[in-house]
Write a protein that holds these residues in place. Structure first.
Motif, mmCIF file in Angstrom:
data_model
loop_
_atom_site.group_PDB
_atom_site.id
_atom_site.type_symbol
_atom_site.label_atom_id
_atom_site.label_comp_id
_atom_site.label_asym_id
_atom_site.label_seq_id
_atom_site.Cartn_x
_atom_site.Cartn_y
_atom_site.Cartn_z
ATOM 1 N N LYS A 206 10.413 -0.621 -1.797
ATOM 2 C CA LYS A 206 11.827 -0.813 -3.225
ATOM 3 C C LYS A 206 12.815 -0.246 -2.317
ATOM 4 C CE LYS A 206 8.847 0.307 -7.462
ATOM 5 N NZ LYS A 206 9.640 1.045 -8.623
ATOM 6 N N THR A 207 12.689 0.569 -1.360
ATOM 7 C CA THR A 207 13.913 1.339 -0.635
ATOM 8 C C THR A 207 13.600 1.062 1.086
ATOM 9 O OG1 THR A 207 12.635 3.536 -0.183
ATOM 10 C CG2 THR A 207 14.494 2.948 -2.209
ATOM 11 N N VAL A 208 15.150 0.758 1.923
ATOM 12 C CA VAL A 208 14.231 1.011 3.077
ATOM 13 C C VAL A 208 13.423 2.337 4.279
ATOM 14 C CG1 VAL A 208 15.644 0.556 5.381
ATOM 15 C CG2 VAL A 208 16.649 -0.678 3.448
ATOM 16 N N GLU A 209 13.265 3.487 3.060
ATOM 17 C CA GLU A 209 13.240 4.069 4.019
ATOM 18 C C GLU A 209 11.703 4.618 3.502
ATOM 19 O OE1 GLU A 209 13.707 7.744 1.752
ATOM 20 O OE2 GLU A 209 13.472 9.269 3.591
ATOM 21 N N ASN A 210 10.930 3.795 2.813
ATOM 22 C CA ASN A 210 9.705 3.847 1.867
ATOM 23 C C ASN A 210 9.239 3.076 2.868
ATOM 24 O OD1 ASN A 210 10.501 5.730 0.235
ATOM 25 N ND2 ASN A 210 9.634 4.383 -1.657
ATOM 26 N N GLY A 211 9.590 1.172 3.219
ATOM 27 C CA GLY A 211 9.369 -0.015 3.485
ATOM 28 C C GLY A 211 9.489 0.726 5.246
ATOM 29 N N VAL A 212 10.130 1.104 6.155
ATOM 30 C CA VAL A 212 10.194 1.586 7.535
ATOM 31 C C VAL A 212 8.564 2.882 7.203
ATOM 32 C CG1 VAL A 212 10.978 2.706 9.011
ATOM 33 C CG2 VAL A 212 12.820 0.930 7.933
ATOM 34 N N GLY A 213 8.931 3.488 6.685
ATOM 35 C CA GLY A 213 7.652 5.166 6.771
ATOM 36 C C GLY A 213 6.565 4.919 6.128
ATOM 37 N N MET A 214 6.521 3.350 5.603
ATOM 38 C CA MET A 214 5.427 3.356 4.931
ATOM 39 C C MET A 214 4.541 2.300 6.661
ATOM 40 S SD MET A 214 2.095 2.423 3.152
ATOM 41 C CE MET A 214 1.104 2.221 3.551
ATOM 42 N N LEU B 234 8.779 12.085 1.570
ATOM 43 C CA LEU B 234 8.603 10.999 2.100
ATOM 44 C C LEU B 234 7.617 10.542 1.383
ATOM 45 C CD1 LEU B 234 9.304 7.831 3.308
ATOM 46 C CD2 LEU B 234 8.783 9.051 5.051
ATOM 47 N N PHE B 235 6.212 11.395 1.742
ATOM 48 C CA PHE B 235 5.015 11.654 1.623
ATOM 49 C C PHE B 235 4.407 11.784 -0.600
ATOM 50 C CE2 PHE B 235 1.122 13.864 -0.217
ATOM 51 C CZ PHE B 235 0.144 12.939 0.751
ATOM 52 N N LEU B 236 5.104 12.473 -0.727
ATOM 53 C CA LEU B 236 5.097 11.777 -1.761
ATOM 54 C C LEU B 236 5.811 10.319 -2.844
ATOM 55 C CD1 LEU B 236 6.916 15.748 -3.172
ATOM 56 C CD2 LEU B 236 4.511 14.806 -3.212
ATOM 57 N N LYS B 237 6.841 10.257 -2.276
ATOM 58 C CA LYS B 237 7.223 9.368 -2.523
ATOM 59 C C LYS B 237 6.458 7.728 -2.000
ATOM 60 C CE LYS B 237 12.228 9.391 -2.168
ATOM 61 N NZ LYS B 237 13.145 9.188 -0.843
ATOM 62 N N LEU B 238 5.438 7.498 -0.998
ATOM 63 C CA LEU B 238 4.808 7.072 -0.802
ATOM 64 C C LEU B 238 3.502 7.497 -1.592
ATOM 65 C CD1 LEU B 238 4.658 6.500 2.811
ATOM 66 C CD2 LEU B 238 5.730 4.910 1.180
ATOM 67 N N GLY B 239 2.758 8.724 -2.281
ATOM 68 C CA GLY B 239 1.822 8.514 -3.534
ATOM 69 C C GLY B 239 0.323 8.416 -2.889
ATOM 70 N N ILE B 240 -0.072 7.579 -3.892
ATOM 71 C CA ILE B 240 -1.634 6.928 -3.130
ATOM 72 C C ILE B 240 -1.421 5.608 -2.077
ATOM 73 C CG2 ILE B 240 -2.231 7.855 -5.700
ATOM 74 C CD1 ILE B 240 -2.557 4.918 -5.940
ATOM 75 N N PHE B 241 -0.647 5.375 -1.456
ATOM 76 C CA PHE B 241 -0.282 4.650 -0.365
ATOM 77 C C PHE B 241 -0.612 4.602 0.587
ATOM 78 C CE2 PHE B 241 1.450 2.364 -4.368
ATOM 79 C CZ PHE B 241 0.723 1.471 -4.224
ATOM 80 N N LEU C 84 -0.931 -13.850 8.547
ATOM 81 C CA LEU C 84 -2.354 -12.812 8.725
ATOM 82 C C LEU C 84 -2.428 -12.746 7.074
ATOM 83 C CD1 LEU C 84 -2.651 -10.961 11.811
ATOM 84 C CD2 LEU C 84 -3.760 -13.037 11.400
ATOM 85 N N VAL C 85 -2.315 -12.957 6.069
ATOM 86 C CA VAL C 85 -1.600 -13.046 4.902
ATOM 87 C C VAL C 85 -2.356 -11.677 4.283
ATOM 88 C CG1 VAL C 85 -1.485 -14.098 2.206
ATOM 89 C CG2 VAL C 85 -1.573 -15.325 3.843
ATOM 90 N N LEU C 86 -2.209 -10.588 4.406
ATOM 91 C CA LEU C 86 -3.262 -10.207 4.846
ATOM 92 C C LEU C 86 -2.857 -8.160 4.091
ATOM 93 C CD1 LEU C 86 -6.399 -10.085 7.644
ATOM 94 C CD2 LEU C 86 -6.865 -10.545 4.874
ATOM 95 N N GLY C 87 -3.598 -7.114 3.329
ATOM 96 C CA GLY C 87 -2.870 -6.160 3.608
ATOM 97 C C GLY C 87 -1.381 -6.593 2.302
ATOM 98 N N LEU C 88 -1.529 -6.731 1.347
ATOM 99 C CA LEU C 88 0.037 -6.912 0.599
ATOM 100 C C LEU C 88 0.160 -6.042 0.011
ATOM 101 C CD1 LEU C 88 -1.215 -11.146 -0.408
ATOM 102 C CD2 LEU C 88 0.691 -9.949 0.762
ATOM 103 N N CYS C 89 -0.922 -5.497 -0.672
ATOM 104 C CA CYS C 89 -0.503 -4.265 -1.776
ATOM 105 C C CYS C 89 0.800 -3.161 -1.417
ATOM 106 C CB CYS C 89 -1.911 -3.414 -1.726
ATOM 107 S SG CYS C 89 -2.987 -4.501 -2.402
ATOM 108 N N PRO C 90 0.366 -2.194 -0.026
ATOM 109 C CA PRO C 90 1.896 -1.929 0.611
ATOM 110 C C PRO C 90 3.229 -2.511 0.113
ATOM 111 C CG PRO C 90 0.282 -2.539 2.210
ATOM 112 C CD PRO C 90 -1.121 -2.992 0.655
ATOM 113 N N VAL C 91 3.587 -4.152 0.974
ATOM 114 C CA VAL C 91 3.698 -4.446 1.005
ATOM 115 C C VAL C 91 4.769 -4.245 0.158
ATOM 116 C CG1 VAL C 91 5.306 -6.567 1.492
ATOM 117 C CG2 VAL C 91 3.020 -5.920 3.283
ATOM 118 N N LEU C 92 3.834 -5.356 -1.499
ATOM 119 C CA LEU C 92 5.030 -5.137 -2.299
ATOM 120 C C LEU C 92 5.200 -3.948 -2.945
ATOM 121 C CD1 LEU C 92 2.094 -7.675 -4.104
ATOM 122 C CD2 LEU C 92 4.042 -8.095 -3.371
ATOM 123 N N ALA C 93 4.295 -2.965 -2.856
ATOM 124 C CA ALA C 93 4.902 -1.548 -3.611
ATOM 125 C C ALA C 93 5.690 -0.330 -3.109
ATOM 126 C CB ALA C 93 3.409 -0.556 -3.779
#
Lengths: 191, 203
Positions: B34-42, B95-102, B22-31
């Protein structure tokens, strides 16, 4: 005045909303296959984003802040954007049918365009004044349109090229977007 | 019945795994990859919103009038996003600060609204729960895979989720491939992963 010009340049090129801040990528890949749809989407985004930027700033500073309910910001903003899009659609249909015919089908899509919501949130996060927020919204939208229209041109060319089967469509589109992002990346450090 | 629920769950893990099938929701995927922690948290935050909104929308599906359904879905989703925001501020502030507006932007993540519209509005609570969980875990897995690739090659480290300790993967002579952690690398990397997924085929 100089500050505003600097802000404008930074929003259009240096912090391009699509290619550097990664916001609004779903419509970016969705409507960039044809030049006409890309132009329509770009215009609709400029139109809505300026209004949304101004209204959400007012909502945040005159409604959420005085009552101390800033934690409701996400809900308030998305409701403002959704109803604004609906309102703009009705208004255009009634009074400017020619413009509605051009933008019509893109307007509902804008509600879930994260570029719109993203810019409204950035305006608040950066603590812009009302004037700055207005200029940032306008120039972010112009940056969005610029990247979208340039990319639509690239994609029309890709259609003519022979692309390996697994890479076709979105995949090659993303790689192409990466190359364009690299070009915009060169503006870094300019402001 | 039991089998179909399992099927609803497992389709999100491979056959319809977002964002590759499903090619949806790409913005968080790209943004955020950068680090594994952010990816898993998101991924976890999105999964929570997805599961909760799927359950609630499925419960309310006969009450919500057809004409205003999108607005209702958005209000439900926005409520759960606020819950996630507040919980993360309390328990995972760095983590909340790192993910910011996402984090607030989960509300406009097309995957969440897409599942509400395409699945939860038409199906029962149990299968909607299974669908939300499956798609959410699939999304988390994709984010993790992409962020491992980008972080290990791009900055030569591996950030362990939750503890936020960065472990260097290669020796000190490793020259990080900076391109991958910057914006252009995100696009190229996702494009190539999409290509690999296309090569592997649907099943």
């Amino acid at each position: 005045m100089g500050d505003y010009i600097l802000l404008a340049v930074s929003c259009i090129f240096v912090n391009n909303i699509l290619l550097i801040q990664y916001l609004g990528n779903c419509p970016f890949l969705g409507v960039s296959k044809k030049m006409e749809t890309a132009t329509g989407m770009a215009m609709a985004v400029v139109f809505v984003l300026v209004l949304a930027g101004a209204i959400t700033w007012v909502v945040n500073h005159l409604l959420l802040k005085p009552f101390g309910v800033e934690y409701l910001r996400t809900l308030a903003f998305i409701l403002v954007i959704a109803s604004l899009v609906q309102f703009v659609e009705l208004f255009l249909k009634k009074s400017i049918p020619a413009l509605y015919a051009g933008l019509g089908i893109f307007l509902p899509l804008i509600t879930t365009n994260c570029a719109v919501m993203g810019v409204c949130l950035i305006n608040i996060k950066e603590e812009y004044s009302f004037m700055q927020a207005l200029i940032a919204s306008l120039t972010y939208a112009i940056g969005f349109g610029l990247a979208l229209i340039l990319f639509a041109g690239v994609r029309e060319r890709i259609l003519l090229a022979r692309v390996p089967k697994p890479l076709q469509d979105t995949s090659i589109g993303l790689v192409g977007a990466g190359m364009m992002s690299l070009a915009f990346f060169a503006f870094k450090g300019m402001v | 019945m039991a089998k179909t629920v399992v099927q609803e769950f497992t389709k999100g893990l491979w056959a319809e795994i977002p964002p590759f099938r499903l090619v949806l929701g790409l913005c968080p995927v790209l943004a955020v990859t950068k680090t594994v922690e952010n990816g898993v948290g998101m991924g976890i935050a999105t999964t929570f919103v997805l599961v909760c909104s799927n359950i609630l929308i499925s419960l309310l599906r006969n009450v919500i009038p057809k004409n205003v359904r999108i607005a209702c879905f958005i209000v439900v989703i926005a409520t759960f996003v606020i819950v996630v925001e507040l919980v993360m501020q309390a328990f995972a502030y760095p983590l909340f600060l790192k993910l910011g507006i996402f984090i607030p932007l989960i509300v406009v993540n097309c995957i969440v609204l897409g599942r509400a519209e395409a699945f939860a509005a038409k199906n029962g609570v149990v299968s909607s729960f299974a669908d939300g969980l499956g798609i959410g875990i699939g999304f988390t897995l994709s984010l993790t895979a992409l962020s491992i690739f980008r972080e290990v090659l791009g900055s030569g480290t591996f950030t362990i989720p939750i503890s936020s300790v960065s472990v260097p993967v290669f020796g000190p002579s490793f020259q990080p491939f900076n391109f991958l952690v910057e914006a252009p690398g995100a696009f190229v990397c996702l494009g190539l992963m999409l290509c690999v997924m296309n090569m592997l085929g649907k099943k």
